[in-house]
Design a protein around this motif. Structure first.
Motif, short mmCIF file in Angstrom:
data_model
loop_
_atom_site.label_atom_id
_atom_site.label_comp_id
_atom_site.label_asym_id
_atom_site.label_seq_id
_atom_site.Cartn_x
_atom_site.Cartn_y
_atom_site.Cartn_z
N ARG A 1 53.31 25.79 25.01
CA ARG A 1 53.10 25.00 26.44
C ARG A 1 51.48 25.10 26.82
O ARG A 1 50.97 26.11 26.18
CB ARG A 1 53.62 26.00 27.40
N ASP A 2 50.98 24.18 27.57
CA ASP A 2 49.59 24.14 28.04
C ASP A 2 49.60 24.75 29.04
O ASP A 2 50.35 25.50 29.52
CB ASP A 2 49.16 22.65 28.06
N ALA A 3 48.32 25.14 29.57
CA ALA A 3 47.78 25.92 30.72
C ALA A 3 48.62 25.63 31.91
O ALA A 3 48.77 26.59 32.82
CB ALA A 3 46.40 25.63 31.03
N VAL A 4 49.29 24.42 32.36
CA VAL A 4 49.96 24.39 33.45
C VAL A 4 51.50 24.08 33.07
O VAL A 4 52.09 23.68 34.01
CB VAL A 4 49.44 22.83 34.27
N GLY A 5 51.95 24.64 31.81
CA GLY A 5 53.48 24.67 31.58
C GLY A 5 54.10 23.59 31.20
O GLY A 5 55.26 23.67 30.78
N ASN A 6 53.10 22.42 30.65
CA ASN A 6 53.81 21.39 30.12
C ASN A 6 54.04 21.35 28.44
O ASN A 6 53.17 22.33 27.89
CB ASN A 6 52.95 20.07 30.13
N ASP A 7 55.02 21.07 27.81
CA ASP A 7 55.20 21.05 26.49
C ASP A 7 53.97 20.65 25.70
O ASP A 7 53.55 19.60 26.26
CB ASP A 7 56.52 20.27 26.03
N LEU B 1 50.60 29.36 18.86
CA LEU B 1 49.38 30.22 19.94
C LEU B 1 49.91 30.39 21.15
O LEU B 1 50.34 29.77 22.17
CB LEU B 1 48.19 29.01 19.93
N GLU B 2 50.06 31.95 21.11
CA GLU B 2 50.38 32.33 22.49
C GLU B 2 49.51 32.19 23.58
O GLU B 2 49.93 32.22 24.88
CB GLU B 2 50.64 33.92 22.26
N ALA B 3 48.23 31.88 23.29
CA ALA B 3 47.24 31.82 24.61
C ALA B 3 47.58 30.67 25.21
O ALA B 3 47.15 30.65 26.31
CB ALA B 3 45.75 31.77 23.84
N ARG B 4 48.08 29.49 24.78
CA ARG B 4 48.46 28.25 25.37
C ARG B 4 49.84 28.45 26.28
O ARG B 4 49.96 27.89 27.27
CB ARG B 4 48.87 27.33 24.55
#
Length: 83
Positions: free
Chosen positions: A35-41, A79-82
């Motif tokens: 997921r990206d920073a705003v929760g999108n796939d 990547l867990e950071a995302r």
């Protein structure tokens, strides 16, 4: 001929010689790369390393899966950071 595989999130992913990690994941039906920073796939998108949507940890190092050739025994993780 023996089956060539790498590990993605604990699952074996088969690949063909010369295939990138992203191509092998796509062929195996794997689309979720986190997921990206705003929760999108996050998914494999451009295939040329420009968008960086396919970033993952490859043997512990961040890399673009659309540019890295698949190798026998490699480990690929989201990547867990995302998240």
């Amino acid at each position: 001929m023996s089956r060539r595989v790498f590990t993605f999130m604990g699952s074996d992913i088969a690949f063909r010689t010369g295939e990138t990690i992203a191509a092998a994941l796509d062929a195996a039906g794997v689309a979720d790369l986190g997921r990206d920073a705003v929760g999108n796939d996050v998914r494999y998108f451009c295939g040329i390393g420009a968008c960086q949507c396919c970033l993952a940890l490859v043997d512990g190092m961040p890399g673009e899966t659309c540019l890295i050739p698949a190798r026998e025994g490699m480990t690929v993780e989201i990547l867990e950071a995302r998240r």
